[in-house]
Design an enzyme around this catalytic site. Structure first.
Site, PDB file in Angstrom:
ATOM      1  N   GLY A  77       0.821  -1.199   0.000  1.00  0.00           N
ATOM      2  CA  GLY A  77       0.000   0.000   0.000  1.00  0.00           C
ATOM      3  C   GLY A  77       0.856   1.250   0.000  1.00  0.00           C
ATOM      4  N   ASP A  78       0.681   2.095   1.002  1.00  0.00           N
ATOM      5  CA  ASP A  78       1.473   3.319   1.112  1.00  0.00           C
ATOM      6  C   ASP A  78       2.459   3.226   2.279  1.00  0.00           C
ATOM      7  OD1 ASP A  78      -0.339   3.363   3.136  1.00  0.00           O
ATOM      8  OD2 ASP A  78      -1.105   5.368   2.765  1.00  0.00           O
ATOM      9  N   GLU A  79       2.927   2.025   2.557  1.00  0.00           N
ATOM     10  CA  GLU A  79       3.899   1.804   3.625  1.00  0.00           C
ATOM     11  C   GLU A  79       5.268   1.426   3.040  1.00  0.00           C
ATOM     12  OE1 GLU A  79       1.010   0.262   7.281  1.00  0.00           O
ATOM     13  OE2 GLU A  79       2.432  -1.113   6.347  1.00  0.00           O
TER      14      GLU A  79
END
Length: 406
Positions: A178-180
């Site tokens: 994801g956005d990690e």
């Protein structure tokens, strides 16, 4: 087909020596194979136009009437070699995909875990520390929702590039999902050194992102855990850094937090409360209380505001501030909001059935509940179920919720 493949006429082919067509197999090795009576060799065969192709040569010796004959069978391996080359390329591609993120080209979660375990082994032998940093981009979902995933993907790629620029060659960056993003820093000597890396990460993310003619500003929440201070192995260390990252989010985002054991206790408490809330929604432990609303000039009762309470079987009566945040973060706020709405409408109709005058009842609506595509349908359904006239229901929207929709 031999003469066709080699580019010679049959009579020309019979006049050629081995050196004319055999490019990679010395005649001596061919004679050795012939003398053995049977043999198989592979070589590159030269054509009339000086091109070449791989071939398999099978040699068999047969004696007849006191004479020795050799049968040589040549098989063109061009298609087989091309197929093998494609298989190797596909395998290389599959190996890359198994260990890398397709979008950014960074190591993925699987490779990150393996490399982290290797880093911890080195640190264990050398007696050094390893810092693990987990970055989560704040409110990144808003960019995807408003501008599309193509724009979001470009920003994620740029985040990966920026992170790679600020780490040393001995460190590595991975897209964790994801956005990690995960950053592993070896050879850390103390907390200030890890804090300096965290500061660099947040500063790099704070720089504006440009996609086409548009410019965006992002912030990030960063968790930090240290080996061996916080955990003895990769799996435990990842749990610690994940806990620290969520703590940074709860502290207002755009910051970093080092892991502490107290965070783990808080997380366990939060998970237990979330589980209890799920059961409470099924068991009917949530009830709605009502606060009267008066006209300050006339003193007349003009409405009622609904307030939820939770009668917890072990903790007693809980106020909204003790569980609403957990409901928001877990998504249970949607079910909770629907239950409050249904109870309020049903109670209003019961009061009217008892002869009390019809009064508007106000219900607070959360941002997550309001953003549901079926929100309007849900309200209409509850009004129809309870037969409450729509003008007697007031939906209260908070300013912060409205700002999220701007």
């Amino acid at each position: 087909r031999a003469w066709t493949r080699l580019g010679y006429r049959p009579e020309e082919l019979l006049q050629l020596s081995w050196e004319d067509i055999g490019t990679t197999l010395p005649l001596s090795k061919l004679l050795t194979a012939m003398e053995s009576g049977s043999g198989q060799v592979e070589l590159m065969v030269r054509c009339r136009d000086c091109s070449s192709f791989p071939a398999h040569i099978g040699i068999s010796r047969v004696k007849s009437n006191g004479r020795c004959y050799f049968f040589i069978l040549m098989r063109d391996l061009s298609e087989q070699r091309e197929a093998e080359r494609m298989l190797r390329e596909n395998q290389t591609r599959l190996d890359f995909l198994a260990y890398h993120d397709v979008l950014t080209g960074l190591p993925n979660r699987l490779q990150a875990f393996e490399r982290l375990a290797q880093a911890l082994d080195r640190a264990r032998r050398q007696g050094t520390m390893v810092a693990l940093l987990l970055l989560d981009l704040d409110l990144f979902k808003n960019i995807n929702d408003a501008l599309g995933h193509d724009t979001g993907d470009e920003i994620l790629v740029e985040v990966g590039r920026r992170l790679e620029k600020i780490v040393r060659e001995s460190d590595f960056v991975a897209r964790f999902g994801g956005d990690e993003f995960l950053v592993v820093v070896e050879g850390i000597t103390d907390l200030p050194a890890a804090r300096a890396v965290a500061h660099k990460v947040l500063v790099s993310i704070a720089e504006p992102f440009s996609v086409g003619e548009q410019h965006f500003y992002l912030t990030g929440s960063l968790g930090i855990s240290l080996y061996p201070r916080h955990a003895p192995d990769a799996q435990s260390l990842l749990k610690c850094v994940d806990t620290a990252m969520y703590q940074a989010k709860e502290q207002g985002r755009n910051s970093f937090q080092f892991y502490t054991p107290l965070m783990h206790a808080d997380l366990n408490s939060r998970l237990a409360l979330e589980n209890d809330l799920r059961q409470a929604l099924e068991a009917g432990q949530l009830s709605v209380h009502y606060q009267p609303q008066y006209d300050l000039q006339t003193g007349q009762l003009i409405g009622l505001e609904s307030l939820v309470r939770w009668q917890h079987p072990e903790r007693g009566l809980l106020m909204p501030r003790q569980f609403i945040q957990v409901a928001e973060e877990s998504g249970l706020i949607v079910r909770l909001g629907e239950e409050i709405l249904r109870q309020a409408c049903r109670q209003s109709m019961q009061w009217q059935a008892q002869g009390l005058p019809p009064l508007p009842v106000a219900v607070n609506i959360s941002a997550r509940q309001f953003s549901q595509p079926v929100f309007v349908d849900t309200v209409v359904k509850i009004l129809e179920e309870t037969a409450l006239p729509p003008h007697l229901l007031e939906l209260e929207l908070t300013e912060s919720m409205l700002m999220q929709s701007v």
